[in-house]
Design an enzyme around this catalytic site. Structure first.
Site, PDB file in Angstrom:
ATOM      1  N   CYS A 114      39.158  21.099  20.360  1.00 25.87           N
ATOM      2  CA  CYS A 114      39.499  21.993  21.492  1.00 25.87           C
ATOM      3  C   CYS A 114      40.620  22.973  21.155  1.00 25.87           C
ATOM      4  O   CYS A 114      40.808  23.954  21.863  1.00 25.87           O
ATOM      5  CB  CYS A 114      39.865  21.173  22.713  1.00 25.87           C
ATOM      6  SG  CYS A 114      38.493  20.164  23.290  1.00 25.87           S
ATOM      7  N   HIS A 251      43.502  26.378  27.436  1.00 24.10           N
ATOM      8  CA  HIS A 251      42.278  25.615  27.186  1.00 24.10           C
ATOM      9  C   HIS A 251      41.849  24.984  28.508  1.00 24.10           C
ATOM     10  O   HIS A 251      42.687  24.509  29.278  1.00 24.10           O
ATOM     11  CB  HIS A 251      42.541  24.537  26.130  1.00 24.10           C
ATOM     12  CG  HIS A 251      41.403  23.576  25.995  1.00 24.10           C
ATOM     13  ND1 HIS A 251      40.105  24.006  25.854  1.00 24.10           N
ATOM     14  CD2 HIS A 251      41.360  22.218  26.003  1.00 24.10           C
ATOM     15  CE1 HIS A 251      39.307  22.939  25.777  1.00 24.10           C
ATOM     16  NE2 HIS A 251      40.050  21.858  25.874  1.00 24.10           N
ATOM     17  N   ASN A 281      34.594  21.891  30.144  1.00 25.52           N
ATOM     18  CA  ASN A 281      35.344  22.008  28.884  1.00 25.52           C
ATOM     19  C   ASN A 281      34.378  22.438  27.777  1.00 25.52           C
ATOM     20  O   ASN A 281      33.511  21.670  27.375  1.00 25.52           O
ATOM     21  CB  ASN A 281      35.980  20.651  28.575  1.00 25.52           C
ATOM     22  CG  ASN A 281      36.816  20.665  27.301  1.00 25.52           C
ATOM     23  OD1 ASN A 281      36.760  21.606  26.514  1.00 25.52           O
ATOM     24  ND2 ASN A 281      37.583  19.606  27.087  1.00 25.52           N
TER      25      ASN A 281
HETATM   26  O1  UT7 Z   1      39.691  19.067  25.598  1.00 24.50           O
HETATM   27  C1  UT7 Z   1      40.182  17.967  24.902  1.00 24.50           C
HETATM   28  C2  UT7 Z   1      41.213  17.363  25.662  1.00 24.50           C
HETATM   29  N1  UT7 Z   1      40.629  16.538  26.728  1.00 24.50           N
HETATM   30  C3  UT7 Z   1      41.323  16.423  27.811  1.00 24.50           C
HETATM   31  O2  UT7 Z   1      42.330  17.080  27.970  1.00 24.50           O
HETATM   32  C4  UT7 Z   1      40.874  15.402  28.808  1.00 24.50           C
HETATM   33  C5  UT7 Z   1      42.080  14.722  29.348  1.00 24.50           C
HETATM   34  N2  UT7 Z   1      41.770  13.667  30.314  1.00 24.50           N
HETATM   35  C6  UT7 Z   1      41.308  13.928  31.542  1.00 24.50           C
HETATM   36  O3  UT7 Z   1      41.021  15.059  31.882  1.00 24.50           O
HETATM   37  C7  UT7 Z   1      41.219  12.772  32.516  1.00 24.50           C
HETATM   38  O4  UT7 Z   1      41.874  11.666  31.985  1.00 24.50           O
HETATM   39  C8  UT7 Z   1      39.776  12.403  32.900  1.00 24.50           C
HETATM   40  C9  UT7 Z   1      39.174  13.485  33.761  1.00 24.50           C
HETATM   41  C10 UT7 Z   1      38.950  12.196  31.649  1.00 24.50           C
HETATM   42  C11 UT7 Z   1      39.755  11.104  33.711  1.00 24.50           C
HETATM   43  O5  UT7 Z   1      40.592  11.229  34.861  1.00 24.50           O
HETATM   44  P1  UT7 Z   1      41.653  10.074  35.189  1.00 24.50           P
HETATM   45  O6  UT7 Z   1      42.297  10.459  36.462  1.00 24.50           O
HETATM   46  O7  UT7 Z   1      42.524   9.914  33.977  1.00 24.50           O
HETATM   47  O8  UT7 Z   1      40.708   8.852  35.451  1.00 24.50           O
HETATM   48  P2  UT7 Z   1      40.659   7.467  34.662  1.00 24.50           P
HETATM   49  O9  UT7 Z   1      40.141   7.641  33.290  1.00 24.50           O
HETATM   50  O10 UT7 Z   1      41.987   6.824  34.847  1.00 24.50           O
HETATM   51  O11 UT7 Z   1      39.558   6.705  35.514  1.00 24.50           O
HETATM   52  C12 UT7 Z   1      39.740   6.402  36.872  1.00 24.50           C
HETATM   53  C13 UT7 Z   1      38.523   5.648  37.378  1.00 24.50           C
HETATM   54  C14 UT7 Z   1      38.082   4.529  36.450  1.00 24.50           C
HETATM   55  O12 UT7 Z   1      37.683   3.442  37.254  1.00 24.50           O
HETATM   56  P3  UT7 Z   1      38.686   2.172  37.447  1.00 24.50           P
HETATM   57  O13 UT7 Z   1      38.901   1.660  36.062  1.00 24.50           O
HETATM   58  O14 UT7 Z   1      39.921   2.760  38.076  1.00 24.50           O
HETATM   59  O15 UT7 Z   1      37.886   1.294  38.342  1.00 24.50           O
HETATM   60  C15 UT7 Z   1      36.859   5.082  35.779  1.00 24.50           C
HETATM   61  O16 UT7 Z   1      35.917   4.104  35.422  1.00 24.50           O
HETATM   62  O17 UT7 Z   1      37.416   6.535  37.492  1.00 24.50           O
HETATM   63  C16 UT7 Z   1      36.286   5.967  36.841  1.00 24.50           C
HETATM   64  N3  UT7 Z   1      35.459   7.039  36.310  1.00 24.50           N
HETATM   65  C17 UT7 Z   1      34.522   7.671  37.053  1.00 24.50           C
HETATM   66  N4  UT7 Z   1      34.124   7.513  38.321  1.00 24.50           N
HETATM   67  C18 UT7 Z   1      33.162   8.343  38.779  1.00 24.50           C
HETATM   68  C19 UT7 Z   1      35.473   7.587  35.079  1.00 24.50           C
HETATM   69  N5  UT7 Z   1      34.569   8.579  35.006  1.00 24.50           N
HETATM   70  C20 UT7 Z   1      33.974   8.658  36.207  1.00 24.50           C
HETATM   71  C21 UT7 Z   1      32.966   9.479  36.750  1.00 24.50           C
HETATM   72  N6  UT7 Z   1      32.595   9.293  38.038  1.00 24.50           N
HETATM   73  N7  UT7 Z   1      32.392  10.465  36.034  1.00 24.50           N
END
Ligand code: UT7
Length: 324
Positions: A114, A251, A281
């Site tokens: 990225c 980005h 992204n």
């Molecule tokens: O470009 C390269 C760089 N990449 C990035 O900058 C990405 C950086 N990270 C992010 O943007 C975020 O961390 C994400 C969007 C990937 C995830 O958001 P988050 O607020 O960090 O969520 P999380 O990973 O802490 O997950 C929260 C919950 C989890 O469930 P539990 O464990 O709390 O029960 C996940 O299983 O959300 C769940 N989850 C989903 N639920 C519905 C994960 N993906 C999904 C989904 N739909 N697609």
């Protein structure tokens, strides 16, 4: 007087097919509400069957050349930033070179996921400053849809396909921060964070292309800190302050990360170019896609100061300052 890289033109291309969050919710356990709340993404573009990274790149490059009023044979160097090359080798940049009808100069790929566009810009800018090239095409082009695990809801909802390009031209400049062109680029990496964002395949390991794997929370945490550091370094290197920035062209990974960067710079939201809602992204393509959008809708005007920042797998990260 010093040599500097002026952006003579920019162009972008998005595949025709739109995939909405609602459509994704039919195949994986997710909702439009979750995706919008956590990421700001509403839809993404998906390349058609038989439409490759090089095809997207050529369309973006053609548009950039046409805005610059140049033809491909006037270009000395093509740097294509991509993590989704058409083939393991040769470089996608050489395919782009042929499709553009360019038979001179050099073409190669840069791999920084990225952060690829900021890396590519740094490489080309240094070639121009050193006098080894006078004109360069810097392209970010990706078909991430091809390396996603479409069963993994934690990653497949986040990415999209697209391409963006800029034409750089060497000019003599007084070297000050008021003069047009690329003021600075700063790039960094730290390979210890491999496991937070990688593809579980490759020619030398599995012999397959593999799928993207990410610990989103870990990437998020590092992204905010590392990009903030790279922004501070860029401003300091040019004797500028956040108040000097006209446009943040970041980005586009997550609206929450973009907003955190803007808050830190005290930039109002109408000074931040956001495309993540419609593009998701697109990795190395996201910054040039956003830049082109704001240039073509005339938000960015000649003389404006543009700050770009990115963070990606590796980890890699970096920043660039550009006087339009
Ligand atoms: O470009 C390269 C760089 N990449 C990035 O900058 C990405 C950086 N990270 C992010 O943007 C975020 O961390 C994400 C969007 C990937 C995830 O958001 P988050 O607020 O960090 O969520 P999380 O990973 O802490 O997950 C929260 C919950 C989890 O469930 P539990 O464990 O709390 O029960 C996940 O299983 O959300 C769940 N989850 C989903 N639920 C519905 C994960 N993906 C999904 C989904 N739909 N697609």
């Amino acid at each position: 007087m010093a040599r500097r890289s002026l952006v003579a033109g920019c162009g972008s291309y998005l595949p025709a097919r739109v995939m909405t969050n609602a459509e994704l919710a039919k195949t994986v356990d997710t909702t439009d509400e979750w995706i919008v709340q956590r990421t700001g993404i509403r839809e993404r573009r998906i390349a058609a069957e038989g439409e490759y990274t090089s095809d997207l790149a050529v369309k973006a490059a053609d548009a950039a050349l046409s805005m610059a009023g140049m033809v491909a044979d006037e270009i000395d160097l093509i740097v294509c930033a991509t993590s989704t090359p058409d083939e393991t080798f040769p470089a996608t940049a050489t395919r782009i070179q042929t499709q553009l009808g360019m038979t001179r100069g050099a073409a190669f790929d840069v791999q920084a996921v990225c952060s690829g566009f900021v890396y590519g810009l740094a490489v080309a800018d240094n070639f121009i400053r050193a006098g080894q090239a006078n004109t360069a095409l810097v392209i970010g082009a990706e078909t991430f849809s091809r390396i996603l695990d479409w069963q993994d809801r934690s990653t497949c909802v986040l990415f999209g396909d697209g391409a963006g390009a800029v034409v750089l031209q060497g000019v003599e400049s007084n070297g000050g921060s008021k003069a047009r062109g690329v003021l600075s680029t700063h790039i960094y990496s730290d390979g210890r964070h491999h496991d937070a964002l990688y593809v579980d395949g490759g020619p030398s390991t599995t012999g397959t292309a593999g799928h993207l794997r990410m610990d989103g929370r870990e990437v998020f945490r590092h992204a905010v800190v590392r990009m903030a550091e790279a922004i501070d370094t860029a401003l300091e290197a040019n004797g500028l302050t956040p108040g000097d920035i006209d446009w943040l062209v970041p980005h586009q990974a997550n609206l929450r990360i973009i907003e955190a960067m803007a808050r830190r710079l005290n930039l109002p939201s109408d000074r931040v170019v956001v495309t993540v809602d419609r593009h998701a992204n697109t990795s190395a393509a996201s910054i040039p896609l956003a830049l082109c959008q704001a240039v073509h809708d005339k938000r960015i005007q000649q003389g404006d100061l543009i700050l770009m920042e990115a963070m990606g797998g590796g980890f890699t990260w970096g920043s660039a300052l550009l006087r339009w």
